[in-house]
Design an enzyme around this catalytic site. Sequence first.
Site, PDB file in Angstrom:
ATOM      1  N   ILE A 146       0.857  -1.166   0.000  1.00 58.31           N
ATOM      2  CA  ILE A 146       0.000   0.000   0.000  1.00 58.31           C
ATOM      3  C   ILE A 146       0.904   1.231   0.000  1.00 58.31           C
ATOM      4  O   ILE A 146       2.064   1.163   0.384  1.00 58.31           O
ATOM      5  CB  ILE A 146      -0.985   0.031   1.199  1.00 58.31           C
ATOM      6  CG1 ILE A 146      -0.242  -0.073   2.530  1.00 58.31           C
ATOM      7  CG2 ILE A 146      -2.014  -1.071   1.084  1.00 58.31           C
ATOM      8  CD1 ILE A 146      -1.178  -0.023   3.749  1.00 58.31           C
ATOM      9  N   ASP A 147       0.362   2.342  -0.448  1.00 58.10           N
ATOM     10  CA  ASP A 147       1.168   3.548  -0.604  1.00 58.10           C
ATOM     11  C   ASP A 147       1.676   4.062   0.745  1.00 58.10           C
ATOM     12  O   ASP A 147       1.096   3.769   1.792  1.00 58.10           O
ATOM     13  CB  ASP A 147       0.352   4.647  -1.282  1.00 58.10           C
ATOM     14  CG  ASP A 147      -0.064   4.282  -2.692  1.00 58.10           C
ATOM     15  OD1 ASP A 147       0.636   3.466  -3.315  1.00 58.10           O
ATOM     16  OD2 ASP A 147      -1.088   4.813  -3.165  1.00 58.10           O
TER      17      ASP A 147
END
Length: 315
Positions: A146-147
């Site tokens: 995930i970012d």
Amino acid sequence: MTNRAKSAADLATAAQQFTISDQTGRLDKVLAGLQSLWTRSQIDKLIKTDQVTVNGQLQASKYKVKNGDVIVVAAQEVQSTEIKPENIPLDVVYEDDDVLVVNKPQGMVVHPAPGHPDHTLVNALLYHSPLSTINGEFRPGIVHRIDKDTSGLLMVAKNDHAHRSLAAQLKAKTNLREYVALVHGVIKEDTGTVNAPLGRSPKDRKKQAIVANGRPAVTHFKVLKRYQHYTLISCRLETGRTHQIRVHLQSIGHPLVGDPLYGPKKTIKGHGQFLHARLLGFKHPVTGEQLTFEAPLPPIFQATLARLDKTDLNH
């Protein structure tokens, strides 16, 4: 045979190969778009030290790449930096001999990359536990990402058997990944699906975009609450492309609140986009048991919703 005419066979055997289908332009710029782990200076060095060939021949940085060209990068020294374990606290939601589930905070990068070699989730995980080796030294144990400024749940493989099983579940779309997002504007539909292929933006290599020849990407969303100027939704992923939720929601006119890359300048300030991986489910790679985990919204997300409940609620 001159030095510039050496073929790929004369170079190191550890190679990465790219067949060009739509990325055209200067060789150095095309390589920068194909491999985000390399900096422009590293790419320039690879080309100048005869470690890059196009169709079996060495070329200069200014070579114009064409559709059908085969680019081979023979050296991988640029990724050989040792990743050091770091004693960074982890929010471990679940752990056994095979898998870890962690709740990643906003602001933490998942794995090292050039320019960001430490203080990542991988550095913390290496200190905490043995990890699978399938994804190489830069991404040990990492099955999905995930970012940096997205918070929430990630599954991590502690051995190669677990990694293969978890990765197969992702590919088969049998696992559960549900996010909570706060977006600009009021979404009228109670539910919806965005089905649009994603790839690197031809205008800005830092961004992803909806492109005709991109990789398939599907996001399902459901409205949880409507405000006067915002909507709280949940998103379930069929695919897990880079920036998928962020680009898909922007494409339908509802960019994420706080998103510095895809959102408007006038937004609610936080620690980046208001996006949280709340639910994660998968089948245990050894026991076969179905496991589901939930992580509460981070404090800044909760506080923002509480404020909107008082000032922006759509009665």
